[in-house]
Design a protein around this motif. Sequence first.
Motif: not given
Length: 242
Positions: A128-131, A149-150, A152-167
């Motif tokens: 996680i960097d700069n979320a 998760i990088t 400026g992303a906003f993530v709540s009540n969620s699942v992030v599995q192998w190899g995923c990227e939220i950015t």
Amino acid sequence: LYNVQIGDHCVVGNVQTLSGVALESECAVVNCLSVTHGNKKNFGVGEELALAIESGGREIRIFPEINIDVARIMCSSRNNKKLQQEYSQLIDEYVGLVHSEWSILSKGAQILNSPKIKNVFLGEYAYIDNALNVENTVMISSREEVSQITNGAFVSNSVVQWGCEITTGSVIENSIFTEYSYAKRQAMVFNSLIGANTLIAEGEVTSSLVGSFVGFHHQALLISAFWPEGKGNISYGANVGS
């Protein structure tokens, strides 16, 4: 530091508040404003996700390793009461096993410069960097398949599995990203399950079951869709609902 466990070879930098957190070995927490654990003790496991019908009717209880096949079967078998009951019993057992008084950073997990992290389970080498915010979220990760998760992303009540990227400013709420799926360029995903190798960029997905290998690259809208087969594209300006 309050009510924390810190393993071997960890780095804790200029953190204002580190509370209710357990770090395994080789973890890093650097310049974070707030890394804490609150009232929710099971990281969202067992909560219901309303898929394919925004107002409810095809709810499915979630667990971190869920995949598109499980979701498809449970959503399309509402009249099979025995199956629904057995599934719910298994989820109840899972919830009992994952109850935790701490947020957990597994071996090699990193949090760098994130202003608010709360109620999280970070798998090995999760990043996680700069979320802006990561809350009540599970990241399943490994050294070979890092979840991220990088930016400026906003993530709540969620699942992030192998190899995923939220950015890049994406907003993810009450959703599951299965392995190697992505959210980029201010994507908005609410109450949805995203299949493997699917990319959501710029548009909005709400209350949908989206299969694997779907492209979503421009401003478009997908609401209450049941699309477990995947393998398609949402084109620019598309508005697909119910």
